[in-house]
Structures are given as C-alpha cells and as structure tokens.
Design an enzyme around this catalytic site. Sequence first.
Site, PDB file in Angstrom:
ATOM      1  N   ASP A  19      -1.064 -11.090   3.051  1.00 45.52           N
ATOM      2  CA  ASP A  19      -1.150 -10.824   4.488  1.00 45.52           C
ATOM      3  C   ASP A  19      -2.256 -11.645   5.144  1.00 45.52           C
ATOM      4  O   ASP A  19      -2.738 -11.286   6.233  1.00 45.52           O
ATOM      5  CB  ASP A  19      -1.401  -9.334   4.730  1.00 45.52           C
ATOM      6  CG  ASP A  19      -0.153  -8.628   5.248  1.00 45.52           C
ATOM      7  OD1 ASP A  19       0.903  -9.268   5.283  1.00 45.52           O
ATOM      8  OD2 ASP A  19      -0.237  -7.439   5.608  1.00 45.52           O
ATOM      9  N   ASP A  22      -2.465   5.655   0.452  1.00 36.30           N
ATOM     10  CA  ASP A  22      -2.376   6.121  -0.930  1.00 36.30           C
ATOM     11  C   ASP A  22      -2.422   7.644  -1.010  1.00 36.30           C
ATOM     12  O   ASP A  22      -1.644   8.266  -1.733  1.00 36.30           O
ATOM     13  CB  ASP A  22      -3.498   5.491  -1.765  1.00 36.30           C
ATOM     14  CG  ASP A  22      -4.841   5.540  -1.055  1.00 36.30           C
ATOM     15  OD1 ASP A  22      -4.945   6.177   0.017  1.00 36.30           O
ATOM     16  OD2 ASP A  22      -5.803   4.939  -1.561  1.00 36.30           O
TER      17      ASP A  22
END
EC number: 2.4.1.-
Length: 745
Positions: A300, A453
Amino acid sequence: MAPPPNTYSESWWGGKEERGTPVVVKMDNPYSLVEIDGPGMAAPSEKARGKNAKQLTWVLLLRAHRAVGCVAWLAAGFWAVLGAVNRRVRRSRDADAEPDAEASGRGRAMLRFLRGFLLLSLAMLAFETVAHLKGWHFPRSAAGLPEKYLRRLPEHLQHLPEHLRRHLPEHLRMPEKEEIEGWLHRAYVAWLAFRIDYIAWAIQKLSGFCIALFMVQSVDRLVLCLGCFWIKLRGIKPVADTSISNDDIEATAGDGGGYFPMVLIQMPMCNEKEVYETSISHVCQIDWPRERMLVQVLDDSDDETCQMLIKAEVTKWSQRGVNIIYRHRLNRTGYKAGNLKSAMSCDYVRDYEFVAIFDADFQPNPDFLKLTVPHFKGNPELGLVQARWSFVNKDENLLTRLQNINLCFHFEVEQQVNGVYLSFFGFNGTAGVWRIKALEDSGGWMERTTVEDMDIAVRAHLNGWKFIFLNDVKVLCELPESYQAYRKQQHRWHSGPMQLFRLCLPAVFKSKISTWKKANLVMLFFLLRKLILPFYSFTLFCVILPLTMFVPEAELPIWVICYVPVIMSVLNILPAPKSFPFVIPYLLFENTMSVTKFNAMVSGLFQLGSSYEWVVTKKAGRTSSESDILALAEAADADARPPPAKLHRGVSEGGLKEWAKLHKEQEDATAAAAAAAAPGTPVKKSKAAKAPNRIFKKELALAFLLLTAATRSLLSAQGLHFYFLLFQGVTFLAVGLDLIGEQVS
C-alpha cells in the site's frame, strides 16, 4: 615406606619438579602472633615509613582522580542533556508540523485542562507557602498547648461525617476571629473552610471509587498470574495431531506424504523501506511445499521508490521458484483492513484453506507453518492459531526494555491463560494462521475501526470459533525505538478497542454464545482491561494524588501509592526475569503512559477524530543473528539450482534499472528546484533522515504539576508522598523531553 622428601623441588618452588607431582611446603610456625610493641616487634625503619607514606599518597591521588573523573562525567552528561533540551525546544515548532492529535483542536482540551490545573497548583503553592511561613497552619503557641486543644475542631466543622473527620490533620485548628490578621489571613481561613466543606469530601469519594477499581483490576491480574502458574506447573499446552491419514498421503503424494494443506501467506506493508527485504526473505524460506503455498505481498506504499524496490524483491524470489505475487491497490482506503479485504477478494483465494499473516517487520522461522497448521487437523471448530512475538531489539534502549516487559506479560500470561481456559483472546494482527472459512463466516475484514485484528477476533468468537495460542512458537519482530512512534502505536491500540466496544455491543447480546462468555467479553475483555485500567491509572496517580497535596483533608493511603503498585509491577515482570532491575522504572513509565492511554480511550469511546487515525509505526530495519544462518541455507540452495538473473542488493536487474532511472529523475528534480531557489548554490545530496526528537506538552505539563505537588507535600511533612511525586514528576519530565527512547542527533 614413604619416599624421602624432594628437598630440591621444595627449594626450587616446583620449577624443575616432575610433571604432575604436587609441591608440599611445610611451615614450622604457621601461626605467628607478634604482640604490638612487644619484644618480637621490630622497630619500623624510616625507609619503610617513607614507602608507606608514598603508597598512601598514590592511593589518595588515584581516588581523587577517579572522583574528579566522575564529577566531570556527570557534568558532561548534564550539559549534554541541557543541550538536547535546548535543541528540542527550538525545533518544537518544526516537529509539531507533523499531524498529531495533540496539535489539533480535538486534542487541545486535555492540554488546556492540564495547563489550567498547573497554574492553579502554582497559585495554591504560593498561597500555602506564605501561610506556612506566617505560621497559619498551627496555633501560635502549639508547643505549650495541651493535645486535646490541638485536636479541637471549630463549631462549623462538628457536622462533618466521621470518615472525613478522621482524615483531618491533627494540627488543624481554625483560628478565632480575634486571631485573624489582615485580608490575606482572612482569605486563607475562608479557603480552609471551603476546601473542608466542599472539596475534601468530593475528592475522598472519587479516590475511594478509583481505589475500588484499582483493587478489582489487581485481583484480575493476580488471577491471571495464578492461571499461568498452574499452566506451567501442569505442563498444559496445545498438542497438534501429527498422524498421517491416507487422504493426506494422496493429497501430497509428490511431497513424500504428510499434512500439507493449501496455505496463503499475506504480507501487508506500507512505505516500510527499512524492513521489506528481510521480511520477504524470511517468508519465502518457510519450509512448505512450494506448489501448496502462495505469498501475497500487499503493498500500500504511496512512495514510488518503495514500490519499485518491493516489486523488484518479489521478482527476485519469483525467479528463484517461489510462488509469490505483488499487489498494489489503486484505491487505498481502509488502511490495513482494506488492504487485506482487497486481497481476499481474488478468485484464486478459494483454492486455499488457511491464511497466514505477517506484518512487514516480522521474520518467521522456516518451520513456522509446520508448527502451527497441524493444530487445525481434526479440529474443525478451530479458527485461529496465534504465535508469540519475540523482539530483535529488546535491549536497544530503555524504552524497548520497558516494552518488552509489557509484551512478555501480555503473551506469557494474558494470551496463554485466555487461550487455555476460554479458547478466546484478541488476535494480535500478525504471526497467526486463520482458517479462511472462519474469516468468511465472521464477515471478513471490516474497515470500521483501526483495530481490525481485534474486530475479526470478536466476531469469530461470537460465531463460536475457538482460538489456540502457542507460547513456544516465536516470531521475531521489532519494537518501536522512539517514544514518538511508541506513543502513536499505543494511541491506536487503546482508542480502537473502545470504538469497537460501542459498535459490537448489540451483537454481543444477540449472539448465541453462553452467558459466561458474554460476561467475560463485556466485563473483563473490554471494560476492565481496556477502559477501567487507563481511567483509574490516570485519575488516581495524575489527578487525585496531586490534589490531595493541596487538600490534605482528603488523602490516599500509602499502600495504594506504593505497596500494591510495586507488587503488581513485580507480577508483570515475572515473565521477563532478566528485566527485574527495571521494576521501578517500569512502574513510573506505566503511570506516565496513562496520559496517552486515557486520551486514546476517551477519543475512541466518544468517536473523536483521532480514533480514526492510522499511523504506520516507524521501523529501524534490524535483523536477528539467525539471518546469517538463513543466508547460508539460501546460498546452499542456490548452488543446487541453475543461476538466476544477475542480482544486486536483493533486486532484479530489470527492477534495478527502473529504480535507478526513477532515482535519477528525483535527483534531477531536486537539483532543479534547489537551483531555482538559490542560483549558484552547490547542491548537496541528502540522505533519508529520521524524524528529530521533539517535546510533548502534555507530559511536560504533568511533570511540572507533579513536581509542584511534591513541593507542597514538604509543607505537610508527607515523606513517602514526596518521593513518589518527585520520581514520577522526573519521569514525566524525561518522557516529555523525549529523553527515554532513540536519540536522533
């Protein structure tokens, strides 16, 4: 018959003796006691006296030299610290140009509160000092008055409840009207009456509430430690199924048989130029059949140079036979969650059963998949296998040592106990293997928080999936070496859970898991460990404790300030016994970090703008000593294969040419801009420099506040409170001046 003594060897001191023959020296009078000034005492000669005097002089000179050297070292260190502070103060405006919650409008509220609190405390300290010098704290003839008179309360204080009267200082005596001298004395008497009637009881109530929260959290930590002790005592740990079935043999006939399911490895990264090469190298050397493993490098990066370097590294390993692909998103939304979500949408992902995730600074061992994936065999309810982190730079500086203490407790105690007894814990975002079906059943990666997460772990738990934590499987990674990077990381780690708590609370009550699991998720996982801990830590030690110095009628017990926190710190440090000398710095530093954690918790709970900020943690690019071993194995493997295309510094030849071209274009553009700005000025080649150290205003404000409260405690003769406030204030000062982490010159 014994042989005669070897007089020759005795006189020669063993110089010519036979090899292996011991030398025995007999003393006729081994204990000879000579009485001072007795007949056996020889008179010392003038020569011996002079020799002893010279030796004593040399010893004194040596010690004086060492003392002067120590003083010079301290002076040089103090001067260096002052110079660093001066430079940081002068550069503070330039450093504040980087986006930060503290510099924005939403982050100024807490800073304004701390500044106002500091100014008020300074004014109160000046007022109390004047009162102390004039003797307004005591009766004029306190030494000659009886004790019952010193304990007497004025009439308007008789209505106070017993618990407040018990906290009143024994020397307090409101003066009579005829004893009041001037307007300043009258104002001080009014202040005494006001703080007793309206302030002391409120502070006492708030402190009692925070102490109760403190004790609940301490009990929770003690229970976790007992659970960890029981796991160690009984040797409880997950056991993988290593049996080989006929289906396994047929599925992996070309690999010699065994359990080798299809595994996808994802490596999300963003502008992490320092660590990408090491991480990709370690992942590509994982011992797993290459046709049953695919590595996705999810880049990214918005830096074109970094993109070219990562792409070239992927090309290098692809030429070596590794099944690896490079992905770069055009629409870079959702941060890490968006990156993972985009990668999971590929058509070929459906051919894989498991997915392993590694951040850009992680260095897994070659046997990582062989130690984690077998736990899924014969356990269809298992959704996640999490490995432990290990740190390559834990001894780099004081900041990394303190982080190592925290994270060792997190993995050794929290994760292991929750995994064994509850089959649930928060996914750490990396160094874990997911069953892809568990991800899909839980809704996949979502971009609604900065803790994707924890988000996926909670949703998988609500759907009935179980987790396993492997404490003996470790993956090397890096710790933030600068306080600025660590501070931003902690802000994200503590704002995201509160944001997630608000979003997933309705789903928790609607889920079909047991009531006990719901209570554990809400009361312990979110409220106690994510909300209550930063709240009471900041409120109790950074707000209430300084207030009690200026309002002595409300006080904190010594065991709350000293004894219980030290015991809790010792429990925290047990998983890292080599760090035991840092138990007191760890306690003080954790109290210092409560400011950042409290601010992050509030921003996440009320969904302020800073809770949506994602800042990639700075990496130093450190590698382990195991890298040399892996490099040797890589070289041996390369000798057995046909030579690939010529490589240079880990990039392919084509990628190197593209990078060199791009780098030259950037240099030409920089030179042209410099020439246009200042004609005739020689252009210097600049190296990538680290961000300079900066000052942190909130920590500095709290440092001066605590030091002011420590000065006020001297007037009340509160010794232990003074030392705690002094050391805590100095710790805040060191952190506020950015003296605890990496020092960039």
